[in-house]
Design a protein around this motif. Sequence first.
Motif, PDB file in Angstrom:
ATOM      1  N   GLY A   2       0.813  -1.200   0.000  1.00  0.00           N
ATOM      2  CA  GLY A   2       0.000   0.000   0.000  1.00  0.00           C
ATOM      3  C   GLY A   2       0.851   1.256   0.000  1.00  0.00           C
ATOM      4  O   GLY A   2       0.508   2.262  -0.614  1.00  0.00           O
ATOM      5  N   THR A   3       1.979   1.199   0.695  1.00  0.00           N
ATOM      6  CA  THR A   3       2.940   2.301   0.718  1.00  0.00           C
ATOM      7  C   THR A   3       4.275   1.781   0.200  1.00  0.00           C
ATOM      8  O   THR A   3       4.873   0.900   0.816  1.00  0.00           O
ATOM      9  N   CYS A   4       4.722   2.301  -0.933  1.00  0.00           N
ATOM     10  CA  CYS A   4       6.008   1.887  -1.503  1.00  0.00           C
ATOM     11  C   CYS A   4       7.098   2.772  -0.888  1.00  0.00           C
ATOM     12  O   CYS A   4       7.241   3.944  -1.248  1.00  0.00           O
ATOM     13  N   LYS A   5       7.851   2.221   0.032  1.00  0.00           N
ATOM     14  CA  LYS A   5       8.834   3.027   0.763  1.00  0.00           C
ATOM     15  C   LYS A   5       9.990   3.472  -0.125  1.00  0.00           C
ATOM     16  O   LYS A   5      10.572   4.541   0.105  1.00  0.00           O
ATOM     17  N   CYS A   6      10.313   2.694  -1.145  1.00  0.00           N
ATOM     18  CA  CYS A   6      11.362   3.123  -2.074  1.00  0.00           C
ATOM     19  C   CYS A   6      10.938   4.375  -2.831  1.00  0.00           C
ATOM     20  O   CYS A   6      11.707   5.322  -2.993  1.00  0.00           O
ATOM     21  N   SER A   7       9.689   4.392  -3.303  1.00  0.00           N
ATOM     22  CA  SER A   7       9.182   5.565  -4.010  1.00  0.00           C
ATOM     23  C   SER A   7       9.117   6.775  -3.091  1.00  0.00           C
ATOM     24  O   SER A   7       9.444   7.896  -3.489  1.00  0.00           O
ATOM     25  N   VAL A   8       8.707   6.537  -1.856  1.00  0.00           N
ATOM     26  CA  VAL A   8       8.640   7.632  -0.894  1.00  0.00           C
ATOM     27  C   VAL A   8      10.024   8.215  -0.653  1.00  0.00           C
ATOM     28  O   VAL A   8      10.212   9.437  -0.644  1.00  0.00           O
ATOM     29  N   ALA A   9      11.017   7.350  -0.456  1.00  0.00           N
ATOM     30  CA  ALA A   9      12.381   7.826  -0.216  1.00  0.00           C
ATOM     31  C   ALA A   9      12.860   8.704  -1.362  1.00  0.00           C
ATOM     32  O   ALA A   9      13.485   9.750  -1.144  1.00  0.00           O
ATOM     33  N   THR A  10      12.563   8.300  -2.588  1.00  0.00           N
ATOM     34  CA  THR A  10      12.953   9.095  -3.753  1.00  0.00           C
ATOM     35  C   THR A  10      12.229  10.434  -3.763  1.00  0.00           C
ATOM     36  O   THR A  10      12.828  11.485  -4.030  1.00  0.00           O
ATOM     37  N   SER A  11      10.947  10.416  -3.441  1.00  0.00           N
ATOM     38  CA  SER A  11      10.149  11.644  -3.502  1.00  0.00           C
ATOM     39  C   SER A  11      10.560  12.665  -2.446  1.00  0.00           C
ATOM     40  O   SER A  11      10.367  13.870  -2.635  1.00  0.00           O
ATOM     41  N   LEU A  12      11.135  12.211  -1.340  1.00  0.00           N
ATOM     42  CA  LEU A  12      11.536  13.140  -0.282  1.00  0.00           C
ATOM     43  C   LEU A  12      12.736  13.988  -0.689  1.00  0.00           C
ATOM     44  O   LEU A  12      12.996  15.038  -0.099  1.00  0.00           O
TER      45      LEU A  12
END
Length: 230
Positions: free
Chosen positions: A144-154
């Motif tokens: 539900g939450t892709c942590k890899c994508s989140v890390a990139t977006s930050l």
Amino acid sequence: MQWQAIVDFDGTISEKDTTDCVLARFAEPGWEAIEDDWVAGLIGSRECMERQVGLLRASPDAFDGFVESFAIDWGFAFFVRVCQRHGVPVTVVSDGLDRTIHTVLRRAGLAGLPVIANHLEPVGVDRWRLTSPHASRDGSCNSGTCKCSVATSLGRPATILVGDGRSDFCLAERADIVFAKNGLIAHCDQAGVEHRPFSRLAEAARALDDMLTGVVPAAASHHIKDLING
């Protein structure tokens, strides 16, 4: 070095898996069978949680009152202070429920921290709906939450991950510093990922402080030393 810290919630900040506690308290029968399908790899966590949330029967007041009782590892406040002292932004990133996380952090006096998680919203008197605004857009991740994508977006080039389980596996293989407990330790050992085991967040906070101030234990990887030294 511009660091960012991503900290898991369930089992890392919280003492227990809060989603399982909510389901055990409020879900109609069948949620455990859905969980079994996820454990067996038949479905991803996003589908698992959407189906389980559909079984919840609780008013918003009953839900919030229940989750307010959840205990956290109070070393998390220390970890946040260490990061603030070194100019490292902390984001709570979870494959769990945002409503639960916000309620628990607010009670702990940590309401100002950014939270990225699945979105839980009430529908009617006692029904609930789950959406996953931070899921992978290309379908490469079934969480539900892709942590890899989140890390990139930050948007910061160096990532510190603090986690404990399956939702952290992918990011652990990309992060620059990994603090691991429970199942994440076994995954890192198997995948050959350099990591620092911990059982309480105060341990991770002290170790991170040493790293960021240049007091790096000899066992730390050369990669981490190079990052810290710029």
